[in-house]
Motif scaffolding. Sequence first.
Motif, PDB file in Angstrom:
ATOM      1  N   ASN A   1      33.304  48.346  39.271  1.00  0.00           N
ATOM      2  CA  ASN A   1      34.252  49.554  38.971  1.00  0.00           C
ATOM      3  C   ASN A   1      35.672  48.822  39.269  1.00  0.00           C
ATOM      4  OD1 ASN A   1      35.703  51.731  38.859  1.00  0.00           O
ATOM      5  ND2 ASN A   1      34.165  52.829  39.550  1.00  0.00           N
ATOM      6  N   VAL A   2      36.408  48.824  38.048  1.00  0.00           N
ATOM      7  CA  VAL A   2      37.759  48.403  38.176  1.00  0.00           C
ATOM      8  C   VAL A   2      38.709  49.208  39.092  1.00  0.00           C
ATOM      9  CG1 VAL A   2      39.909  47.531  37.012  1.00  0.00           C
ATOM     10  CG2 VAL A   2      37.508  46.958  36.062  1.00  0.00           C
ATOM     11  N   ARG A   3      38.603  50.640  38.939  1.00  0.00           N
ATOM     12  CA  ARG A   3      39.426  51.561  39.626  1.00  0.00           C
ATOM     13  C   ARG A   3      39.074  51.264  41.188  1.00  0.00           C
ATOM     14  NH1 ARG A   3      38.504  57.747  39.067  1.00  0.00           N
ATOM     15  NH2 ARG A   3      37.340  57.323  41.132  1.00  0.00           N
ATOM     16  N   ALA A   4      37.773  51.321  41.464  1.00  0.00           N
ATOM     17  CA  ALA A   4      37.337  51.137  43.036  1.00  0.00           C
ATOM     18  C   ALA A   4      37.943  49.701  43.491  1.00  0.00           C
ATOM     19  CB  ALA A   4      35.778  51.004  43.181  1.00  0.00           C
ATOM     20  N   ALA A   5      37.997  48.618  42.786  1.00  0.00           N
ATOM     21  CA  ALA A   5      38.504  47.383  43.286  1.00  0.00           C
ATOM     22  C   ALA A   5      40.218  47.556  43.297  1.00  0.00           C
ATOM     23  CB  ALA A   5      38.122  46.436  42.276  1.00  0.00           C
ATOM     24  N   PHE A   6      40.802  48.342  42.588  1.00  0.00           N
ATOM     25  CA  PHE A   6      42.271  48.382  42.668  1.00  0.00           C
ATOM     26  C   PHE A   6      42.648  49.346  43.792  1.00  0.00           C
ATOM     27  CE2 PHE A   6      45.964  50.944  41.524  1.00  0.00           C
ATOM     28  CZ  PHE A   6      46.941  49.964  41.429  1.00  0.00           C
ATOM     29  N   ILE A   7      41.757  50.200  44.076  1.00  0.00           N
ATOM     30  CA  ILE A   7      41.994  51.181  45.301  1.00  0.00           C
ATOM     31  C   ILE A   7      41.931  50.460  46.486  1.00  0.00           C
ATOM     32  CG2 ILE A   7      41.358  53.343  46.536  1.00  0.00           C
ATOM     33  CD1 ILE A   7      41.109  54.619  43.538  1.00  0.00           C
ATOM     34  N   HIS A   8      40.865  49.490  46.573  1.00  0.00           N
ATOM     35  CA  HIS A   8      40.618  48.810  47.607  1.00  0.00           C
ATOM     36  C   HIS A   8      41.710  47.793  47.920  1.00  0.00           C
ATOM     37  CE1 HIS A   8      38.043  46.694  50.553  1.00  0.00           C
ATOM     38  NE2 HIS A   8      38.448  45.640  50.236  1.00  0.00           N
ATOM     39  N   VAL A   9      42.231  47.128  46.768  1.00  0.00           N
ATOM     40  CA  VAL A   9      43.402  46.374  47.070  1.00  0.00           C
ATOM     41  C   VAL A   9      44.660  47.008  47.661  1.00  0.00           C
ATOM     42  CG1 VAL A   9      45.060  44.817  45.903  1.00  0.00           C
ATOM     43  CG2 VAL A   9      42.634  44.480  45.389  1.00  0.00           C
ATOM     44  N   ILE A  10      44.884  48.223  46.962  1.00  0.00           N
ATOM     45  CA  ILE A  10      45.880  48.971  47.535  1.00  0.00           C
ATOM     46  C   ILE A  10      45.934  49.344  48.847  1.00  0.00           C
ATOM     47  CG2 ILE A  10      47.128  51.203  47.261  1.00  0.00           C
ATOM     48  CD1 ILE A  10      47.845  49.108  45.105  1.00  0.00           C
ATOM     49  N   GLY A  11      44.634  49.734  49.205  1.00  0.00           N
ATOM     50  CA  GLY A  11      44.254  50.079  50.639  1.00  0.00           C
ATOM     51  C   GLY A  11      44.640  49.099  51.585  1.00  0.00           C
ATOM     52  N   ASP A  12      44.185  47.886  51.272  1.00  0.00           N
ATOM     53  CA  ASP A  12      44.373  46.691  52.158  1.00  0.00           C
ATOM     54  C   ASP A  12      45.993  46.476  52.235  1.00  0.00           C
ATOM     55  OD1 ASP A  12      41.750  46.212  52.517  1.00  0.00           O
ATOM     56  OD2 ASP A  12      41.818  44.723  50.954  1.00  0.00           O
ATOM     57  N   ILE A  13      46.604  46.431  51.079  1.00  0.00           N
ATOM     58  CA  ILE A  13      48.089  46.386  51.260  1.00  0.00           C
ATOM     59  C   ILE A  13      48.535  47.465  52.289  1.00  0.00           C
ATOM     60  CG2 ILE A  13      50.232  46.628  49.803  1.00  0.00           C
ATOM     61  CD1 ILE A  13      48.681  45.327  47.747  1.00  0.00           C
ATOM     62  N   ILE A  14      48.158  48.617  52.015  1.00  0.00           N
ATOM     63  CA  ILE A  14      48.752  49.614  53.037  1.00  0.00           C
ATOM     64  C   ILE A  14      48.396  49.513  54.236  1.00  0.00           C
ATOM     65  CG2 ILE A  14      48.474  52.475  53.475  1.00  0.00           C
ATOM     66  CD1 ILE A  14      48.256  52.811  50.621  1.00  0.00           C
ATOM     67  N   GLN A  15      47.262  49.011  54.645  1.00  0.00           N
ATOM     68  CA  GLN A  15      46.799  48.753  56.099  1.00  0.00           C
ATOM     69  C   GLN A  15      47.649  47.295  56.559  1.00  0.00           C
ATOM     70  OE1 GLN A  15      42.713  48.581  55.979  1.00  0.00           O
ATOM     71  NE2 GLN A  15      42.439  50.450  57.022  1.00  0.00           N
ATOM     72  N   SER A  16      47.787  46.617  55.706  1.00  0.00           N
ATOM     73  CA  SER A  16      48.680  45.418  56.033  1.00  0.00           C
ATOM     74  C   SER A  16      50.022  46.007  56.463  1.00  0.00           C
ATOM     75  CB  SER A  16      48.656  44.143  55.350  1.00  0.00           C
ATOM     76  OG  SER A  16      47.620  43.793  54.737  1.00  0.00           O
ATOM     77  N   ILE A  17      50.507  46.866  55.746  1.00  0.00           N
ATOM     78  CA  ILE A  17      52.088  47.136  55.841  1.00  0.00           C
ATOM     79  C   ILE A  17      51.986  47.874  57.488  1.00  0.00           C
ATOM     80  CG2 ILE A  17      53.760  49.049  55.210  1.00  0.00           C
ATOM     81  CD1 ILE A  17      53.061  47.971  52.395  1.00  0.00           C
ATOM     82  N   GLY A  18      50.875  48.696  57.660  1.00  0.00           N
ATOM     83  CA  GLY A  18      50.693  49.347  58.809  1.00  0.00           C
ATOM     84  C   GLY A  18      50.687  48.393  59.878  1.00  0.00           C
TER      85      GLY A  18
END
Length: 100
Positions: A1-18
């Motif tokens: 699922n492309v949407r799930a992969a996209f949200i996963h990448v965004i989540g990783d970016i958010i956690q990296s910022i944290g």
Amino acid sequence: NVRAAFIHVIGDIIQSIGVLVAALVIYFKPEYKLADPICTFFFSILVLFTTITILRDALRILMEATPRGLQFSNLKEILHSVDGVRSVHNLRVWCLTMRH
């Protein structure tokens, strides 16, 4: 699922910022070591909320639920209105993808 992969990448970016924010706080103010678990907890909650929608959509497909936006009774009425149709019985409608 492309949407799930996209949200996963965004989540990783958010956690990296944290992690970066917590590291900067601890670097400049070492007495605020509690910043790391607080940032981790906060950003984990954000990722959890984005994951819930993905899980809900996946469960709709796995459980073969009625597609969103489809009114079962309206579909039955439309089928009744077709010339030559006398009755509709044992009508089953389910979704197999998120696009329908």
